[in-house]
Design an enzyme around this catalytic site. Structure first.
Site, PDB file in Angstrom:
ATOM      1  N   HIS A 110      80.337  26.616 -27.718  1.00 50.59           N
ATOM      2  CA  HIS A 110      79.975  26.882 -29.123  1.00 50.59           C
ATOM      3  C   HIS A 110      81.218  26.687 -30.004  1.00 50.59           C
ATOM      4  O   HIS A 110      81.776  27.658 -30.543  1.00 50.59           O
ATOM      5  CB  HIS A 110      79.451  28.318 -29.224  1.00 50.59           C
ATOM      6  CG  HIS A 110      78.658  28.608 -30.450  1.00 50.59           C
ATOM      7  ND1 HIS A 110      79.096  28.278 -31.710  1.00 50.59           N
ATOM      8  CD2 HIS A 110      77.452  29.193 -30.611  1.00 50.59           C
ATOM      9  CE1 HIS A 110      78.189  28.667 -32.585  1.00 50.59           C
ATOM     10  NE2 HIS A 110      77.180  29.221 -31.941  1.00 50.59           N
ATOM     11  N   GLU A 214      78.624  21.538 -31.021  1.00 50.92           N
ATOM     12  CA  GLU A 214      78.626  22.210 -29.732  1.00 50.92           C
ATOM     13  C   GLU A 214      78.038  21.344 -28.616  1.00 50.92           C
ATOM     14  O   GLU A 214      76.823  21.203 -28.529  1.00 50.92           O
ATOM     15  CB  GLU A 214      77.783  23.486 -29.834  1.00 50.92           C
ATOM     16  CG  GLU A 214      78.060  24.317 -31.072  1.00 50.92           C
ATOM     17  CD  GLU A 214      76.976  25.362 -31.336  1.00 50.92           C
ATOM     18  OE1 GLU A 214      76.347  25.862 -30.390  1.00 50.92           O
ATOM     19  OE2 GLU A 214      76.746  25.668 -32.517  1.00 50.92           O
TER      20      GLU A 214
HETATM   21  O1  BG6 Z   1      75.389  34.446 -34.512  1.00 48.80           O
HETATM   22  P1  BG6 Z   1      75.483  33.785 -33.163  1.00 48.80           P
HETATM   23  O2  BG6 Z   1      74.713  34.515 -32.108  1.00 48.80           O
HETATM   24  O3  BG6 Z   1      76.913  33.544 -32.747  1.00 48.80           O
HETATM   25  O4  BG6 Z   1      74.795  32.373 -33.313  1.00 48.80           O
HETATM   26  C1  BG6 Z   1      75.179  31.515 -34.307  1.00 48.80           C
HETATM   27  C2  BG6 Z   1      74.362  30.233 -34.299  1.00 48.80           C
HETATM   28  O5  BG6 Z   1      74.690  29.496 -33.150  1.00 48.80           O
HETATM   29  C3  BG6 Z   1      74.130  28.203 -33.114  1.00 48.80           C
HETATM   30  O6  BG6 Z   1      74.538  27.546 -31.939  1.00 48.80           O
HETATM   31  C4  BG6 Z   1      72.627  28.292 -33.117  1.00 48.80           C
HETATM   32  O7  BG6 Z   1      72.077  27.001 -33.106  1.00 48.80           O
HETATM   33  C5  BG6 Z   1      72.175  29.094 -34.334  1.00 48.80           C
HETATM   34  O8  BG6 Z   1      70.763  29.233 -34.307  1.00 48.80           O
HETATM   35  C6  BG6 Z   1      72.858  30.439 -34.373  1.00 48.80           C
HETATM   36  O9  BG6 Z   1      72.513  31.110 -35.570  1.00 48.80           O
END
Ligand code: BG6
Length: 256
Positions: A110, A214
């Site tokens: 991510h 990502e």
């Molecule tokens: O707030 P988090 O759990 O870190 O996620 C953030 C975002 O991460 C992204 O990878 C998703 O596609 C989104 O839908 C999500 O809102």
């Protein structure tokens, strides 16, 4: 301050064994909220001669993890730095179930990128790709032929994305080149103003200076039988980009 088990917003959280809400686990799985151990004796992994330093980490499930996701695994992560600052993350996930059962998971690196101004950023390499739009019930669409630009919330999973994607930051005159292996998909996410306001751990205008691209395996979960291992790699480099009359040569950025 980050207080476990809250995930870190920034850097490169690892989504495993579930990407997003695609299953019964907490959003993006539990791996990003765990403390990893140093892996003193990792199985051999070929070292690229350009790599100057690396560290090996390992994550194994706790008793509590096994209650939520009843599978035994060894997740090895090598974090490597090249001389020019290039970063490489190699994930190796092994099924160590002793009851003969396979397991399936979805996965993402991510990756948060810092950008000067999201409205000036272009992403190249995802033109004409199919994607699932998380904002439209995961419906499938096809991207147009132009580089991707940002003017509102984006939350898309590009399917079978190319192994190289470039994030071109005009104002910084810098291009991030993202390479991926073993990870078919690429998620692109920016929450924009409304969602930024709604997120407690995110400043109201921080969305202007970030972008997530990502490398991921989302559409088709990966399945491992006991004893099998999967490998996925993320490569990141930042290169200076010249900026002439409003256009960069995308072919040069993506193909060197
Ligand atoms: O707030 P988090 O759990 O870190 O996620 C953030 C975002 O991460 C992204 O990878 C998703 O596609 C989104 O839908 C999500 O809102």
């Amino acid at each position: 301050a980050i207080k476990p088990p809250k995930p870190f917003r920034g850097g490169i959280p690892i989504c495993f064994p579930q990407f997003g809400t695609q299953g019964n686990l907490e959003q993006h799985g539990f791996a990003r909220n765990r403390l990893w151990a140093i892996d003193d004796n990792p199985p051999p992994l070929p070292v690229n001669p350009a790599i100057k330093a690396f560290v090996d980490l390992i994550l194994k499930p706790s008793e509590d993890d096994l209650k939520m996701w009843p599978h035994s695994f060894e997740f090895r992560l090598r974090i490597a730095l090249g001389a020019g600052g290039d970063l490489s993350l190699t994930s190796r996930i092994r099924n160590t179930n002793t009851d003969g059962r396979p397991f399936s998971y979805t996965f993402a690196f991510h990756t948060y990128f810092s950008v000067s101004d999201i409205s000036e950023v272009r992403v190249e390499g995802l033109e004409t790709m199919d994607y699932l739009d998380n904002m439209k019930g995961k419906e499938r669409f096809t991207e147009q032929g132009d580089a991707i630009v940002f003017e509102s919330e984006v939350d898309k999973v590009y399917l079978a994305a190319p192994s190289k994607v470039a994030i071109i930051d005009h104002d910084m005159r810098r291009t991030f080149v993202v390479t991926k292996e073993g990870l078919p998909d690429a998620v692109v996410w920016n929450p924009w103003d409304k969602k930024a306001k709604a997120m407690q751990d995110f400043g109201d205008s921080e969305y202007k200076h970030m972008l997530c691209v990502e490398p991921a395996a989302v559409e088709k979960p990966i399945t491992l039988k006991p004893g099998e291992e999967w490998k996925g790699r993320l490569g990141l480099s930042a290169v200076p980009s010249s900026y002439c009359s409003g256009q960069l040569d995308p072919l040069k950025v993506l193909h060197g």
